[in-house]
Scaffold this motif. Structure first.
Motif, PDB file in Angstrom:
ATOM      1  N   ALA A  29       0.787  -1.265   0.134  1.00 25.49           N
ATOM      2  CA  ALA A  29       0.074  -0.131   0.032  1.00 25.49           C
ATOM      3  C   ALA A  29       0.872   1.185  -0.049  1.00 25.49           C
ATOM      4  CB  ALA A  29      -0.963  -0.016   1.077  1.00 25.49           C
ATOM      5  N   ASP A  30       1.709   1.295   0.726  1.00 28.24           N
ATOM      6  CA  ASP A  30       2.907   2.630   1.113  1.00 28.24           C
ATOM      7  C   ASP A  30       3.419   2.536  -0.361  1.00 28.24           C
ATOM      8  OD1 ASP A  30       1.992   2.845   3.410  1.00 28.24           O
ATOM      9  OD2 ASP A  30       3.851   2.213   4.576  1.00 28.24           O
ATOM     10  N   GLU A  31       4.036   1.729  -0.998  1.00 29.47           N
ATOM     11  CA  GLU A  31       4.630   1.901  -2.496  1.00 29.47           C
ATOM     12  C   GLU A  31       3.992   2.173  -3.601  1.00 29.47           C
ATOM     13  OE1 GLU A  31       8.039   1.857  -2.631  1.00 29.47           O
ATOM     14  OE2 GLU A  31       8.071   1.595  -0.283  1.00 29.47           O
ATOM     15  N   SER A  32       2.562   1.782  -3.283  1.00 27.93           N
ATOM     16  CA  SER A  32       1.810   2.327  -4.614  1.00 27.93           C
ATOM     17  C   SER A  32       2.089   1.609  -5.843  1.00 27.93           C
ATOM     18  CB  SER A  32       1.525   3.746  -4.506  1.00 27.93           C
ATOM     19  OG  SER A  32       0.929   4.089  -3.276  1.00 27.93           O
ATOM     20  N   GLU A  33       2.823   0.726  -5.911  1.00 23.19           N
ATOM     21  CA  GLU A  33       3.335   0.186  -7.184  1.00 23.19           C
ATOM     22  C   GLU A  33       3.537  -1.359  -7.008  1.00 23.19           C
ATOM     23  OE1 GLU A  33       7.880   1.164  -7.693  1.00 23.19           O
ATOM     24  OE2 GLU A  33       6.520   2.480  -8.540  1.00 23.19           O
ATOM     25  N   PRO A  34       3.492  -2.182  -8.032  1.00 24.38           N
ATOM     26  CA  PRO A  34       3.723  -3.641  -8.044  1.00 24.38           C
ATOM     27  C   PRO A  34       5.207  -3.860  -7.738  1.00 24.38           C
ATOM     28  CG  PRO A  34       2.564  -3.202  -9.928  1.00 24.38           C
ATOM     29  CD  PRO A  34       2.672  -1.690  -9.496  1.00 24.38           C
ATOM     30  N   MET A  35       5.456  -4.822  -6.922  1.00 18.53           N
ATOM     31  CA  MET A  35       6.809  -4.967  -6.402  1.00 18.53           C
ATOM     32  C   MET A  35       7.149  -6.329  -6.617  1.00 18.53           C
ATOM     33  SD  MET A  35       6.182  -3.074  -2.628  1.00 18.53           S
ATOM     34  CE  MET A  35       8.239  -3.014  -2.350  1.00 18.53           C
ATOM     35  N   MET A  36       8.735  -6.663  -6.947  1.00 18.13           N
ATOM     36  CA  MET A  36       9.332  -7.794  -7.089  1.00 18.13           C
ATOM     37  C   MET A  36       9.276  -8.549  -5.553  1.00 18.13           C
ATOM     38  SD  MET A  36       9.821  -8.766 -10.118  1.00 18.13           S
ATOM     39  CE  MET A  36      10.713  -9.914 -10.089  1.00 18.13           C
ATOM     40  N   LEU A  37       9.329  -9.635  -5.548  1.00 19.93           N
ATOM     41  CA  LEU A  37       9.373 -10.380  -4.290  1.00 19.93           C
ATOM     42  C   LEU A  37      10.384  -9.936  -3.228  1.00 19.93           C
ATOM     43  CD1 LEU A  37       8.360 -12.554  -2.223  1.00 19.93           C
ATOM     44  CD2 LEU A  37       9.769 -14.233  -3.474  1.00 19.93           C
ATOM     45  N   LYS A  38      11.730  -9.676  -3.873  1.00 20.03           N
ATOM     46  CA  LYS A  38      12.756  -9.787  -3.317  1.00 20.03           C
ATOM     47  C   LYS A  38      12.941  -8.075  -2.521  1.00 20.03           C
ATOM     48  CE  LYS A  38      15.848  -8.380  -7.290  1.00 20.03           C
ATOM     49  NZ  LYS A  38      15.728  -6.989  -6.929  1.00 20.03           N
ATOM     50  N   ASP A  39      12.227  -7.231  -3.300  1.00 21.83           N
ATOM     51  CA  ASP A  39      11.901  -5.806  -2.970  1.00 21.83           C
ATOM     52  C   ASP A  39      10.900  -5.745  -1.862  1.00 21.83           C
ATOM     53  OD1 ASP A  39      14.071  -4.961  -4.793  1.00 21.83           O
ATOM     54  OD2 ASP A  39      12.522  -4.851  -6.245  1.00 21.83           O
ATOM     55  N   LEU A  40       9.906  -6.321  -2.100  1.00 25.85           N
ATOM     56  CA  LEU A  40       8.872  -6.397  -1.093  1.00 25.85           C
ATOM     57  C   LEU A  40       9.266  -6.891   0.148  1.00 25.85           C
ATOM     58  CD1 LEU A  40       5.804  -5.890  -0.268  1.00 25.85           C
ATOM     59  CD2 LEU A  40       5.371  -8.216  -1.328  1.00 25.85           C
TER      60      LEU A  40
END
Length: 270
Positions: A33-44
Motif C-alpha cells: 500500500a505504501d509503495e503504491s506500485e507492483p513489487m518484486m518479491l525480493k524488494d517487497l
C-alpha cells in the motif's frame, strides 16, 4: 479464593493476545500500500523486513484469498480485489465530519486556540463546527458563517485547492455582492504567486485580517479521491497566536490535517 482471583486475570491476558503471524503478515500488505506500485518479491520482502522465502509463504496465502495478486508476466505483486473490496467497505462506513470533530477537539485542547471546520457550501467557504478553546476570545464565527474566498485564511485555502473553474465562478459572484450580506472578509486581489505559495506551504493566512487583532491559519483536508473536502482553521488573538505560529501552531495544524487526510484514504503524490 486464590483460584477465583487468578481466573479473571488469566482471561484478560488471553483476550489481549493476538495472532502474531497475522500481525507480521500485515507488514507485507502495508508495504504494498505504501509503495503504491507492483513489487518484486525480493524488494517487497526487504521493505517489510522479511526473508524472501518467509515473505513468499505469506504471499501464497494472500493470493489464495485475493488480498494480493501476482502479474503473470513480470512476477510482481500488488494488492488484489479483496483488498479493494475491504477499502471500499471502509470508505462507506467512514464519517469524515465525525472524525474531523474529534480532530478539532484535540487540536483546540493542544493549542489553546479556537478551531473551525469549514466546508464548501452554496455561497462559498462555510463554517460547520467551531471548537472554542475556553479562552476569553469573543468572536462571531458560528456554524453557518460564510467566509470571503480571498479575504480570509479559510477562503484562500479553498481558492488554492479547489478546481479553478469552481473558484472563478464563486469569485465572480462574490465580487458582485452588495454590502451587508454577512460574509466575513471582503474581496481582495489574490495573485497566482500567492496561490502557488499556499499550495507549496500547505496552508494559508491573510494579512490585515477582517477582525482586527484576530488572526487565523487554515489548511486543507483531502479524501481518497484526492479532492479537498474541508478546511481546518485555527483562530486566536494576535498576541497569543502570531509569535508561536510558525514554530508551534502551524506544525500542529498541518499534523492534524495530514493525519485526518490519511485516515480518509488520501495518498499524497510526492
Amino acid at each position: 479464593m486464590n483460584q477465583a482471583a487468578v481466573k479473571p486475570n488469566a482471561k484478560a491476558k488471553a483476550s489481549s493476545r493476538g495472532v502474531q503471524s497475522i500481525e507480521m503478515g500485515a507488514r507485507l500488505l502495508t508495504a504494498l500500500a505504501d509503495e503504491s506500485e507492483p513489487m518484486m518479491l525480493k524488494d517487497l520482502a526487504q521493505v517489510a523486513g522479511f526473508a524472501p522465502a518467509q515473505a513468499h509463504a505469506y504471499l501464497v496465502s494472500y493470493k489464495n484469498i485475493e488480498l494480493v495478486e501476482q502479474d503473470a508476466e513480470t512476477g510482481r505483486y500488488r494488492l488484489g480485489p479483496m483488498a479493494l473490496e475491504l477499502g471500499l467497505a471502509n470508505m462507506q462506513t467512514i464519517d469524515p465530519f465525525a472524525m474531523a470533530s474529534e480532530t478539532i477537539s484535540e487540536l483546540s485542547s493542544r493549542t489553546g486556540l479556537h478551531v473551525a471546520i469549514v466546508v464548501w457550501g452554496s455561497f462559498g467557504p462555510t463554517v460547520t463546527l467551531v471548537k472554542e478553546s475556553g479562552s476569553q476570545l469573543n468572536m462571531n464565527t458560528r456554524p453557518g458563517t460564510v467566509y470571503s474566498l480571498t479575504g480570509t485564511a479559510s477562503g484562500r485555502v479553498f481558492s488554492a485547492f479547489l478546481p479553478s473553474a469552481t473558484v472563478k465562478r464563486a469569485m465572480s459572484l462574490e465580487k458582485r455582492e452588495k454590502a451587508g450580506t454577512g460574509r466575513v472578509g471582503t474581496h481582495r486581489f489574490l495573485s497566482r504567486a500567492e496561490i502557488e505559495q499556499i499550495r507549496e506551504s500547505g496552508y494559508a493566512t491573510v494579512e490585515n485580517p477582517p477582525i482586527p487583532g484576530i488572526s487565523a491559519f487554515s489548511a486543507p483536508v483531502f479524501d481518497h479521491s484526492d479532492q479537498m473536502v474541508m478546511a481546518i482553521t485555527i483562530i486566536g488573538q494576535d498576541f497569543y497566536l502570531l509569535d508561536r505560529a510558525e514554530s508551534e501552531f502551524v506544525p500542529a495544524l498541518l499534523g492534524a490535517t495530514q493525519k485526518l487526510s490519511a485516515e480518509l484514504g488520501y495518498i499524497p503524490a510526492y
